[in-house]
Scaffold this motif. Structure first.
Motif, mmCIF file in Angstrom:
data_model
loop_
_atom_site.group_PDB
_atom_site.id
_atom_site.type_symbol
_atom_site.label_atom_id
_atom_site.label_comp_id
_atom_site.label_asym_id
_atom_site.label_seq_id
_atom_site.Cartn_x
_atom_site.Cartn_y
_atom_site.Cartn_z
ATOM 1 N N PRO A 1 -42.372 19.062 2.165
ATOM 2 C CA PRO A 1 -42.510 19.796 0.897
ATOM 3 C C PRO A 1 -42.853 18.910 -0.286
ATOM 4 N N ALA A 2 -42.456 17.637 -0.247
ATOM 5 C CA ALA A 2 -42.702 16.741 -1.377
ATOM 6 C C ALA A 2 -44.149 16.262 -1.436
ATOM 7 N N HIS A 3 -44.925 16.463 -0.384
ATOM 8 C CA HIS A 3 -46.310 15.995 -0.375
ATOM 9 C C HIS A 3 -47.202 16.911 -1.209
ATOM 10 N N ALA A 4 -48.257 16.328 -1.776
ATOM 11 C CA ALA A 4 -49.221 17.111 -2.555
ATOM 12 C C ALA A 4 -49.984 18.047 -1.622
ATOM 13 N N GLN A 5 -50.075 19.331 -2.018
ATOM 14 C CA GLN A 5 -50.683 20.344 -1.161
ATOM 15 C C GLN A 5 -51.544 21.273 -2.011
ATOM 16 N N ALA A 6 -52.470 21.967 -1.354
ATOM 17 C CA ALA A 6 -53.325 22.941 -2.026
ATOM 18 C C ALA A 6 -53.965 23.813 -0.968
ATOM 19 N N LEU A 7 -54.704 24.825 -1.419
ATOM 20 C CA LEU A 7 -55.516 25.652 -0.540
ATOM 21 C C LEU A 7 -56.976 25.273 -0.723
ATOM 22 N N LEU B 1 -48.509 26.785 -3.771
ATOM 23 C CA LEU B 1 -49.523 25.762 -3.545
ATOM 24 C C LEU B 1 -50.402 25.554 -4.778
ATOM 25 N N ARG B 2 -50.454 26.547 -5.648
ATOM 26 C CA ARG B 2 -50.985 26.492 -7.014
ATOM 27 C C ARG B 2 -52.495 26.352 -7.121
ATOM 28 N N TYR B 3 -53.141 25.489 -6.337
ATOM 29 C CA TYR B 3 -54.567 25.227 -6.521
ATOM 30 C C TYR B 3 -55.375 25.732 -5.334
ATOM 31 N N VAL B 4 -56.587 26.250 -5.646
ATOM 32 C CA VAL B 4 -57.579 26.604 -4.641
ATOM 33 C C VAL B 4 -58.793 25.717 -4.890
#
Length: 262
Positions: A46-52, A140-143
């Motif tokens: 969960p602490a890793h940077a993530q996105a779609l 995830l906030r970003y696409v």
């Protein structure tokens, strides 16, 4: 590993079940997105940077009766061709530099009836909305998209889902600098913009150093005329072949998405 064609009869030869049993199973609906999500969250901390990330792939098809056959963009040949298209929505693990496919859907052909106003952007947005809303992925906030998705309709749909878009714009995109000077004396509306951006002159941009000696980044908050709002724009300059790309984020003020787009 299955030798031969992936038919139900061939599957039954390497299974304890009859081909009709397999056919009944394949006729049932199955939530592959939930299965993929369950597997993905086991391998991404969960602490890793993530996105779609969403993109479409062209599938060549020579037949004329195949369901979904239409003219789609083939990036390998840089032209539209007759075939099929698969729209893939992936879960991007930025820290680990990899992506896991979350949803893959076949793009339907364009409805050519006169009363139809639906476009392929509507199809991609519908896929994104179904997955994000049903599986609670707004965190995830970003696409992240390429230049094809850099449309006002797509950006508006992304923000309606509570997300932000990171995308790419053309080098001739019409953007305006924001006026940062003193307020003019007297009555009247304050000056808002300070002229069109010229991409061969980046003196107004703030330079950002990178670990790569050949890559230089320049960023600035600009107004996009077509989007009718402000974007954070990053110009990526590759000094070795002397090429550059224009990227944007709809988040102008990090941590405060309410002020990022009008």
């Amino acid at each position: 590993m299955l030798p031969g064609h992936a038919t139900l009869r061939n599957l039954s030869r390497y299974s304890a079940y009859h081909e009709r049993t397999l056919a009944r199973w394949y006729a049932r609906d199955f939530d592959f997105v939930s299965l993929n999500k369950t597997a993905i969250i086991q391998v991404i901390p969960p602490a890793h940077a993530q996105a779609l990330v969403i993109d479409a792939s062209f599938v060549p098809k020579s037949g004329k009766q195949t369901d979904g056959l239409d003219r789609f963009w083939n990036g390998s040949h840089s032209r539209t061709e007759t075939g099929l298209e698969i729209s893939a929505l992936a879960w991007l693990a930025i820290t680990d530099n990899c992506a896991y496919c979350l949803s893959a859907e076949q793009t339907p052909p364009v409805d050519k009836t006169p009363d139809s106003e639906a476009t392929r952007i509507d199809v991609y947005l519908a896929q994104l909305a179904r997955v994000v809303s049903a599986h609670h992925l707004r965190h995830l906030r970003y696409v992240i998209t390429d230049g094809y998705y850099s449309h006002q309709k797509f950006l508006g749909g992304v923000r309606a889902l509570g997300l932000e878009q990171i995308g790419k714009r053309r080098l001739d995109a019409h953007l305006r600098s924001l006026y940062q000077g003193p307020k003019r004396p007297g009555p009247g509306r304050p000056q808002t913009y300070d002229g069109k951006v010229h991409w061969d002159n980046l003196s107004r941009f703030e330079q950002v150093e990178t670990d790569d000696d050949d890559i230089v980044l320049y960023h600035q908050v600009l107004n996009h005329v077509q989007f009718q709002g402000n974007l954070r724009v990053v110009v990526v300059v590759d000094t070795k072949p002397n090429r550059q790309a224009v990227l944007f984020s709809s988040t102008v003020f990090p941590g405060n998405s309410e002020q990022s787009f009008v």
